[in-house]
Design an enzyme around this catalytic site. Structure first.
Site, PDB file in Angstrom:
ATOM      1  N   ARG A  39      71.417  82.901  77.703  1.00 42.65           N
ATOM      2  CA  ARG A  39      71.339  82.697  76.258  1.00 42.65           C
ATOM      3  C   ARG A  39      69.957  82.227  75.789  1.00 42.65           C
ATOM      4  O   ARG A  39      69.471  82.644  74.741  1.00 42.65           O
ATOM      5  CB  ARG A  39      72.404  81.672  75.859  1.00 42.65           C
ATOM      6  CG  ARG A  39      72.477  81.369  74.374  1.00 42.65           C
ATOM      7  CD  ARG A  39      73.532  80.297  74.116  1.00 42.65           C
ATOM      8  NE  ARG A  39      73.694  80.010  72.698  1.00 42.65           N
ATOM      9  CZ  ARG A  39      74.552  80.597  71.889  1.00 42.65           C
ATOM     10  NH1 ARG A  39      75.320  81.555  72.364  1.00 42.65           N
ATOM     11  NH2 ARG A  39      74.645  80.261  70.616  1.00 42.65           N
ATOM     12  N   ASP A 116      62.061  81.282 104.826  1.00 40.79           N
ATOM     13  CA  ASP A 116      61.287  81.794 103.694  1.00 40.79           C
ATOM     14  C   ASP A 116      59.782  81.808 103.945  1.00 40.79           C
ATOM     15  O   ASP A 116      59.092  82.793 103.630  1.00 40.79           O
ATOM     16  CB  ASP A 116      61.616  81.011 102.414  1.00 40.79           C
ATOM     17  CG  ASP A 116      61.666  79.506 102.616  1.00 40.79           C
ATOM     18  OD1 ASP A 116      61.225  79.008 103.667  1.00 40.79           O
ATOM     19  OD2 ASP A 116      62.150  78.811 101.699  1.00 40.79           O
ATOM     20  N   THR A 153      52.420  73.799 109.488  1.00 41.61           N
ATOM     21  CA  THR A 153      53.870  73.715 109.418  1.00 41.61           C
ATOM     22  C   THR A 153      54.276  74.250 108.049  1.00 41.61           C
ATOM     23  O   THR A 153      53.442  74.332 107.137  1.00 41.61           O
ATOM     24  CB  THR A 153      54.360  72.264 109.594  1.00 41.61           C
ATOM     25  OG1 THR A 153      55.790  72.234 109.607  1.00 41.61           O
ATOM     26  CG2 THR A 153      53.842  71.362 108.492  1.00 41.61           C
ATOM     27  N   HIS A 202      69.287  47.966  61.923  1.00 41.46           N
ATOM     28  CA  HIS A 202      70.706  47.798  62.266  1.00 41.46           C
ATOM     29  C   HIS A 202      71.594  48.604  61.321  1.00 41.46           C
ATOM     30  O   HIS A 202      72.748  48.253  61.082  1.00 41.46           O
ATOM     31  CB  HIS A 202      71.108  46.316  62.237  1.00 41.46           C
ATOM     32  CG  HIS A 202      70.229  45.445  63.070  1.00 41.46           C
ATOM     33  ND1 HIS A 202      70.351  45.339  64.434  1.00 41.46           N
ATOM     34  CD2 HIS A 202      69.179  44.660  62.715  1.00 41.46           C
ATOM     35  CE1 HIS A 202      69.422  44.518  64.894  1.00 41.46           C
ATOM     36  NE2 HIS A 202      68.697  44.095  63.873  1.00 41.46           N
ATOM     37  N   SER A 326      78.575  76.750  59.079  1.00 40.57           N
ATOM     38  CA  SER A 326      79.962  76.572  59.482  1.00 40.57           C
ATOM     39  C   SER A 326      80.671  77.909  59.375  1.00 40.57           C
ATOM     40  O   SER A 326      80.409  78.695  58.452  1.00 40.57           O
ATOM     41  CB  SER A 326      80.642  75.540  58.586  1.00 40.57           C
ATOM     42  OG  SER A 326      82.041  75.556  58.768  1.00 40.57           O
ATOM     43  N   SER A 327      81.588  78.175  60.295  1.00 34.04           N
ATOM     44  CA  SER A 327      82.318  79.441  60.261  1.00 34.04           C
ATOM     45  C   SER A 327      83.350  79.462  59.147  1.00 34.04           C
ATOM     46  O   SER A 327      83.875  80.523  58.799  1.00 34.04           O
ATOM     47  CB  SER A 327      83.011  79.680  61.607  1.00 34.04           C
ATOM     48  OG  SER A 327      83.967  78.658  61.853  1.00 34.04           O
ATOM     49  N   VAL A 333      74.876  73.741  55.942  1.00 41.77           N
ATOM     50  CA  VAL A 333      73.794  74.110  56.860  1.00 41.77           C
ATOM     51  C   VAL A 333      73.691  72.959  57.845  1.00 41.77           C
ATOM     52  O   VAL A 333      73.227  71.869  57.505  1.00 41.77           O
ATOM     53  CB  VAL A 333      72.451  74.316  56.125  1.00 41.77           C
ATOM     54  CG1 VAL A 333      71.377  74.698  57.139  1.00 41.77           C
ATOM     55  CG2 VAL A 333      72.578  75.384  55.047  1.00 41.77           C
ATOM     56  N   ASN A 334      74.146  73.173  59.039  1.00 43.99           N
ATOM     57  CA  ASN A 334      74.233  72.086  60.011  1.00 43.99           C
ATOM     58  C   ASN A 334      72.895  71.849  60.720  1.00 43.99           C
ATOM     59  O   ASN A 334      72.148  72.796  60.967  1.00 43.99           O
ATOM     60  CB  ASN A 334      75.308  72.396  61.057  1.00 43.99           C
ATOM     61  CG  ASN A 334      76.696  72.466  60.452  1.00 43.99           C
ATOM     62  OD1 ASN A 334      76.977  71.797  59.464  1.00 43.99           O
ATOM     63  ND2 ASN A 334      77.555  73.287  61.031  1.00 43.99           N
ATOM     64  N   ASN A 340      71.213  70.431  69.361  1.00 38.00           N
ATOM     65  CA  ASN A 340      70.953  71.150  70.612  1.00 38.00           C
ATOM     66  C   ASN A 340      69.832  70.485  71.403  1.00 38.00           C
ATOM     67  O   ASN A 340      69.874  70.423  72.640  1.00 38.00           O
ATOM     68  CB  ASN A 340      70.579  72.604  70.315  1.00 38.00           C
ATOM     69  CG  ASN A 340      71.776  73.445  69.912  1.00 38.00           C
ATOM     70  OD1 ASN A 340      72.912  73.026  70.088  1.00 38.00           O
ATOM     71  ND2 ASN A 340      71.532  74.615  69.358  1.00 38.00           N
ATOM     72  N   THR A 372      66.204  71.681  98.350  1.00 37.69           N
ATOM     73  CA  THR A 372      67.080  72.020  97.226  1.00 37.69           C
ATOM     74  C   THR A 372      66.653  71.296  95.966  1.00 37.69           C
ATOM     75  O   THR A 372      66.681  71.858  94.867  1.00 37.69           O
ATOM     76  CB  THR A 372      68.539  71.657  97.577  1.00 37.69           C
ATOM     77  OG1 THR A 372      68.981  72.494  98.638  1.00 37.69           O
ATOM     78  CG2 THR A 372      69.442  71.847  96.369  1.00 37.69           C
TER      79      THR A 372
END
Length: 494
Positions: A39, A116, A153, A202, A326-327, A333-334, A340, A372
């Protein structure tokens, strides 16, 4: 009597597919398992040149080629031939021409070697064997076949390859993207330097500030982290199986192997590490990842603050950027860019923290936990880069709403209580009578209730302050009570 109700579930027949689903794992081209290669590929694609598995193998080839060239150029091994410029260029072209076909060739070799780095060694030896057909029969390249991987090595090659990969990713991709974001933020801070805004400490109404000054604080914090990242050291070593130059000295005892190692590592543009076990200790990586993670966390703070300013109405989100809020609720408008970004910054920090804590430890002279672990450097930077992209696009889609900020300020005259009680303290010190307990008197006036401008002016004018002080305070509004906030933004350019 009402008709008897029947449980609807009793009559439902379970769906049974007539045949098995196609296997997505067997589709060609391969389908990405993770979102960074699916994505979000477009936002992070530049990192593929530096932090992918293919990039790792290309840097391994690069290190092996340069080591061979270095040994030949410095006549380290007695009797080894000198390479011509054409022959050196031929070797370096193996790196320059590294592509999908090379990746496939290495993969096929690795299936045989099950190693490898050994596959990389064999790839170069094949290129040396093929040199006469391409350069002419008089080339000496077949004679230097055993200089490939000489005295090394696998970790001698790997540590240098990773250092070059991370250095390239930071300097060529991550740092420019992060710097561009901070530059955008600094420009916003300058643009809105004098726009008054109610502060909240606060979560409660507090001494007013300006929108620009608050953005400048975040830009200043982020720039400080960028300076730390820009100063990062990238260490490397080439000293054999346990860091002793044992094989090197056994083969060529008269050579200054530490000096040769140092000149080679520095030739690659890295900092030489003279004392290691089989592995380079990776401490520099932990230091760098801590700085990048700290940048991430400050950026996360920016994302949550801007999200809150949007919810307060201080920013309007620009429509027409191809977003659906929003659907089901057309008016929305979010602030999805910032949300994200938060999630990606959290993922990046989790990976960077894990990298930093794992890589600094290796049992005795070597264990394989770093293998890893280091393969996840790419996702760590990828999630950060994706967040940077989201925040930058999010900021570009905002319009400040000074009128909304003005309304909020005008509804909170009590924030001027701080200014009045401070002026009363100063007057009391100067000997003006009747200035006792200024804090307590303002608390009684303002705490737990809203006051109007008229309420505050009446209170101020009844205190017995010197006329100039009383008039100055009476003329003050929440929007004018921003101190030096607008001027402080200039420190971004210091």
């Amino acid at each position: 009597m009402p008709e008897e109700q029947t449980d609807a579930t009793e009559s439902v027949t379970p769906y049974t597919p007539a045949r098995r689903r196609r296997s997505l794992a067997e589709q060609t081209p391969p389908i990405a398992l993770g979102p960074l290669d699916g994505r979000y590929r477009a936002a992070v694609a530049p990192l593929v040149d530096h932090l992918s598995e293919a990039a790792l193998n290309r840097e391994r080839v690069h290190v092996e080629v340069e080591w061979l060239v270095h040994l030949a150029a410095h006549r380290v091994l007695p009797g080894a031939p000198t390479l011509s410029g054409e022959e050196v260029a031929y070797l370096r072209d193996v790196v320059l021409d590294f592509d999908a076909h090379t990746v496939a060739e290495l993969s096929a070799t690795e299936r045989i070697t099950v190693h490898d780095v050994k596959a990389v060694e064999y790839l170069l030896k094949e290129r040396l064997a093929a040199a006469p057909a391409l350069l002419g029969g008089d080339t000496v390249l077949p004679q230097v076949t055993e200089l490939v991987h000489f005295g090394c090595t696998s970790e001698d090659v790997n540590n240098l390859a990773y250092a070059l990969m991370v250095q390239g990713a930071v300097r060529d991709v991550w740092l420019p993207a992060a710097t561009a974001l901070v530059d955008d933020l600094a420009a916003m801070a300058r643009e809105h330097a004098a726009v008054p805004m109610l502060a909240r400490t606060h979560g409660q109404p507090a001494t007013p500030t300006t929108l620009g000054k608050e953005l400048a604080v975040l830009a200043h914090r982020l720039r400080r982290q960028l300076r730390r990242v820009a100063r990062a050291e990238y260490l490397g070593k080439l000293n054999g199986a346990t860091g002793t130059y044992g094989a090197h000295l056994a083969a060529v005892p008269g050579a200054d192997w530490p000096g040769i190692s140092r000149s080679f590592v520095e030739h690659l543009g890295l900092t030489w590490n003279p004392l290691t076990t089989q592995i380079e200790s990776h401490d520099w990586q932990a230091e760098l990842y801590a700085d990048v993670a700290r940048f991430n966390r400050v950026l996360h703070n920016l994302a949550t603050d801007v999200w809150t300013y949007i919810s307060l109405g201080y920013f309007a989100q620009v429509r027409g950027q191809g977003t659906v809020g929003s659907s089901t609720m057309p008016h929305k408008v979010n602030p999805i860019r910032f949300e994200n970004a938060e999630a990606n910054l959290e993922l990046s920090c989790a990976l960077l923290d894990s990298l930093g804590s794992t890589l600094v430890t290796s049992r005795l002279q070597r264990d394989l936990t770093d293998s890893t672990t280091q393969r996840n450097i790419g996702p760590a930077f990828g999630h950060s880069l994706l967040a940077i992209d989201n925040v930058r696009k999010g900021l570009a889609g905002l319009d400040a709403d000074p009128a909304a900020m003005e309304r909020d300020l005008d509804a909170n005259w009590e924030v001027l209580g701080e200014a009045v009680q401070s002026a009363m303290r100063a007057a009391g010190v100067a000997g003006v009578p009747g200035m006792e307990e200024p804090y307590e008197r303002l608390k009684e006036l303002t705490r737990g209730r809203r006051i109007t401008g008229e309420d505050l002016r009446a209170f101020v004018l009844g205190l017995g302050l010197p006329d100039d002080v009383a008039q100055r305070l009476a003329a003050m509004t929440p929007a004018s009570y921003t101190g030096a906030a607008a001027d402080l933004v200039r420190y971004l350019d210091a």
